[in-house]
Design an enzyme around this catalytic site. Sequence first.
Site, PDB file in Angstrom:
ATOM      1  N   ASN A  66      -9.983  -2.731  -2.378  1.00  0.00           N
ATOM      2  CA  ASN A  66      -9.292  -4.021  -2.472  1.00  0.00           C
ATOM      3  C   ASN A  66     -10.092  -5.101  -1.750  1.00  0.00           C
ATOM      4  OD1 ASN A  66      -7.193  -5.794  -3.112  1.00  0.00           O
ATOM      5  ND2 ASN A  66      -6.075  -5.350  -1.236  1.00  0.00           N
TER       6      ASN A  66
ATOM      7  N   VAL B  82      -7.602 -11.110 -10.153  1.00  0.00           N
ATOM      8  CA  VAL B  82      -7.348  -9.721  -9.746  1.00  0.00           C
ATOM      9  C   VAL B  82      -6.548  -9.866  -8.457  1.00  0.00           C
ATOM     10  CG1 VAL B  82      -8.368  -7.526  -9.063  1.00  0.00           C
ATOM     11  CG2 VAL B  82      -9.502  -8.933 -10.786  1.00  0.00           C
ATOM     12  N   PRO B  83      -5.209  -9.830  -8.557  1.00  0.00           N
ATOM     13  CA  PRO B  83      -4.326 -10.338  -7.492  1.00  0.00           C
ATOM     14  C   PRO B  83      -4.166  -9.442  -6.267  1.00  0.00           C
ATOM     15  CG  PRO B  83      -3.016  -9.456  -9.274  1.00  0.00           C
ATOM     16  CD  PRO B  83      -4.448  -9.339  -9.721  1.00  0.00           C
ATOM     17  N   CYS B  84      -5.229  -9.337  -5.478  1.00  0.00           N
ATOM     18  CA  CYS B  84      -5.148  -8.535  -4.252  1.00  0.00           C
ATOM     19  C   CYS B  84      -4.192  -9.155  -3.238  1.00  0.00           C
ATOM     20  CB  CYS B  84      -6.524  -8.339  -3.651  1.00  0.00           C
ATOM     21  SG  CYS B  84      -7.444  -9.866  -3.374  1.00  0.00           S
ATOM     22  N   HIS B  85      -3.833 -10.428  -3.425  1.00  0.00           N
ATOM     23  CA  HIS B  85      -2.891 -11.071  -2.496  1.00  0.00           C
ATOM     24  C   HIS B  85      -1.481 -10.488  -2.614  1.00  0.00           C
ATOM     25  CE1 HIS B  85      -2.496 -13.414  -6.265  1.00  0.00           C
ATOM     26  NE2 HIS B  85      -1.246 -13.588  -5.901  1.00  0.00           N
TER      27      HIS B  85
END
Length: 352
Positions: free
Chosen positions: A308, A317-320
């Site tokens: 991540n 690519v929604p790592c949040h």
Amino acid sequence: MLISDQQKREEYYGAVKEKNSQYIGTFFLAVKTTGIFCIPTCRARTPKFENIEFYTQSKDALHNGFRPCKICKPTNNAYEPPADIKKAIELVNQNVFEKVSDYQLKQNGLQPEKIRRWFKKHHDMTFQAYQRMLRINSAFQELKKGKQVTDSAFNSGYNSLSGFGYTFKVLVGDSPKESKDKSVILISRVTSPLGPMFICATDKGICLVEFTDRKMLETEFRDLQKKLNAVILQGENEHSKACKKQLKEYFEGKRNSFQLNLDLPGSPFQHTVWEELQKIPFGTTTTYQQMALRINQETAVRAMANANGHNRVSIIVPCHRVIGKDGKLTGYGGGLQRKQWLLDHELKHKQA
């Protein structure tokens, strides 16, 4: 909304004193003694703590009688290029092979000194260096299509092969002949409510979306060039243009998913994690433990966190959307303040 929590107010005041760009968009400071409101990075003198009110949105400050600061222009998107800068860029784009001189800028009512200062501050290069990069970019594309070095040199506005070769090697890292087998990564800049971002794209798709003040960004660039056997040059293609459009729609609350081609060099496991991140629904969160269960690798929590952290494509690519198992925010390359803003933004528009 007026922020009354004392701990949060003290945190925000610390950001104001440090002019911390990671807080752009998360709050606005309104100065009671002057009646103006600003963004955290405003270069005006820092007011006293007791004279400040903090608001989550600019409209709240406006509704309470504060007017926008003329220095930082808080009602505009952060670092939006002013009209004269846009006009200078248009002059370059009309014919990238011809140099736009100071005389031409003046003929169009522009101030060369102001143009130079803006490019140095926001792109860390002069206006002339920006033009050279675009010309070399175009020449590189011609070489990739099979044109001779001589043709590319003169088509790019260079009067000598030696001058072309020297500039090419400085910007690309290799001579024109040595670079024919390399790919191109085109880098461009986009504004957002949370500050400026870089978008990088290859012929295959988007390979990087990061805030410009992200730590270790230069390392990411070098790693990306090595993995893709490519050089980074200023410019756009259809992928970066589509990315800008969709990011704008996302920040306006009109988009909750992205339809973009991605070019993400990485290991098979990293790709598995990045694909899993893209499955997290808009407006929701998950944990590494839950993600590990979904891919049937319960013991791979730490490895998932590491993958991540190597995600180069923020928001898309929604790592949040990954948080700690205790419900608290975990690390985020763009800063925890931005992470909280993104989660609040998605929750608000999911409910709407």
